[in-house]
Design an enzyme around this catalytic site. Structure first.
Site, PDB file in Angstrom:
ATOM      1  N   SER A 215       0.837  -1.202   0.000  1.00 45.03           N
ATOM      2  CA  SER A 215       0.000   0.000   0.000  1.00 45.03           C
ATOM      3  C   SER A 215       0.874   1.255   0.000  1.00 45.03           C
ATOM      4  O   SER A 215       1.631   1.463  -0.953  1.00 45.03           O
ATOM      5  CB  SER A 215      -0.958  -0.043   1.198  1.00 45.03           C
ATOM      6  OG  SER A 215      -1.969   0.916   1.077  1.00 45.03           O
TER       7      SER A 215
ATOM      8  N   HIS B  57      -7.595  -5.550  -1.074  1.00 41.82           N
ATOM      9  CA  HIS B  57      -6.369  -4.815  -0.755  1.00 41.82           C
ATOM     10  C   HIS B  57      -5.434  -5.592   0.170  1.00 41.82           C
ATOM     11  O   HIS B  57      -4.255  -5.279   0.266  1.00 41.82           O
ATOM     12  CB  HIS B  57      -6.758  -3.489  -0.104  1.00 41.82           C
ATOM     13  CG  HIS B  57      -5.658  -2.477  -0.023  1.00 41.82           C
ATOM     14  ND1 HIS B  57      -5.044  -1.933  -1.135  1.00 41.82           N
ATOM     15  CD2 HIS B  57      -5.044  -1.898   1.052  1.00 41.82           C
ATOM     16  CE1 HIS B  57      -4.115  -1.066  -0.765  1.00 41.82           C
ATOM     17  NE2 HIS B  57      -4.100  -1.027   0.554  1.00 41.82           N
TER      18      HIS B  57
ATOM     19  N   ASP C  48      -9.361  -4.946  -5.484  1.00 38.31           N
ATOM     20  CA  ASP C  48      -8.781  -3.779  -4.817  1.00 38.31           C
ATOM     21  C   ASP C  48      -9.329  -2.533  -5.513  1.00 38.31           C
ATOM     22  O   ASP C  48      -9.146  -2.353  -6.720  1.00 38.31           O
ATOM     23  CB  ASP C  48      -7.259  -3.819  -4.927  1.00 38.31           C
ATOM     24  CG  ASP C  48      -6.565  -2.775  -4.061  1.00 38.31           C
ATOM     25  OD1 ASP C  48      -7.157  -1.703  -3.841  1.00 38.31           O
ATOM     26  OD2 ASP C  48      -5.426  -3.031  -3.626  1.00 38.31           O
TER      27      ASP C  48
END
Length: 320
Positions: free
Chosen positions: A114, A296, A268
């Site tokens: 991320s 995610h 995602d």
């Protein structure tokens, strides 16, 4: 291909990186193994033991750290008097170089999740000589479009949660940059205002982004919640402190000599902008693996296997 067994660090410490900050670091696995550094997400989440298990402990010297203000690093972002002006992407990149030299590492594999992928990409673009390979998941590049999608844009998909999210802001702040507006609340001298804003921000994240292992539970800790929300909004509200919007994607060709593996869940929400596909096509030598029915989280079935497969592949042929 399962995770490797749980391991404990064989060394750890606090690195003085300047500006009154000390960054927590730890090393696991084989002291003579292939160096790899793990960059956590958030920003502000802190490193977790789970990430250690993505690497063969017999083959890797695994370095984990809590970025400025996160986890065990000091001072914590959760403290109102912590100076956030010295917590920016250039500061974090400089910290990585200080840590690399402190540990006597010449080059290392960079693993990022991320926000860790934003940091890892920009670090590799500015210090390519220090990076052997890159493994990224839950991929982001820190663009304004990504921030707009994950705040205002997701309101069309989660209208009830969005109404609560925006409803915590002053009326005059509801049409602009929502991350910046929340950051102003999180910098308020009023502790009650800060706590309400932190709760509202993490409630929004929980409602819209399937979280990495342990994140939802950590949101119930008011100290973690305050530091996390303050750090995320600090970065998201200020263009991730990058040179210009879109610079990470623009400079993807600079990675041409660095092998890379991109592991992305098909569900995602960041995929709605096509960022990971554009990154892959602009980065010669990168490989993209899309995990069906995954979001995610790097812990989704299929994602773990792909991530371990990547680290195993890059460990082959390692010579000290």
């Amino acid at each position: 291909m399962p995770l490797y067994p749980e391991i404990e660090p064989y060394d750890h410490g606090m690195l003085d990186v300047g500006d009154g900050n000390h960054v927590y670091w730890e090393t696991c696995g084989n002291p003579d193994g292939k160096p790899a550094v793990v960059l956590h997400g958030g920003p502000g989440s802190g490193c977790t033991p789970w990430a250690r298990r993505l690497f063969d402990p017999a083959a890797y010297r695994i370095v984990l750290l809590d970025q400025r203000g996160a986890g065990r690093s000091t001072p914590p972002a959760s403290a109102y008097d912590t100076d956030m002006s010295v917590n920016t992407t250039p500061h974090l990149i400089a910290d990585l170089e200080l840590l690399r030299r402190h540990l006597g590492i010449e080059r290392w594999l960079v693993w990022g999740l991320s926000f860790g992928s934003v940091l890892g990409l920009r670090y590799a673009q500015t210090h390519p000589e220090a990076v052997t390979e890159i493994v990224l998941t839950g991929i982001a590049t820190g663009s304004d479009g990504e921030v707009a999608l994950l705040t205002r844009g997701m309101g069309k998909i989660f209208p009830e949660a969005f109404e609560r999210f925006v409803g915590e802001l002053p009326v005059a702040e509801r049409d602009g940059n929502l991350a910046a507006a929340y950051n102003r609340l999180l910098e308020s001298p009023d502790a009650e205002v800060r706590e309400r804003a932190a709760r509202a921000w993490t409630d929004w994240e929980t409602a819209t982004i399937p979280a990495p292992p342990g994140s939802v539970e950590r949101f119930e800790d008011p100290v973690f919640r305050a530091g996390f929300a303050r750090t995320v909004t600090h970065y998201w509200g200020n263009g991730h402190f990058l040179d210009e919007d879109g610079v990470v994607l623009r400079d993807a060709p600079l990675l041409k000599d660095i092998p890379g593996t991109l592991v992305q869940g098909s569900l995602d929400f960041g995929n709605l902008l096509g960022t990971v596909w554009r990154l892959h096509h602009a980065w010669p030598g990168s490989e993209l693996t899309v995990i069906d029915e995954a979001g995610h989280s790097p812990g989704a079935p299929g994602a773990v296997e792909a991530l371990v497969r990547a680290t195993d592949t890059y460990a082959r042929g390692w010579n000290r």
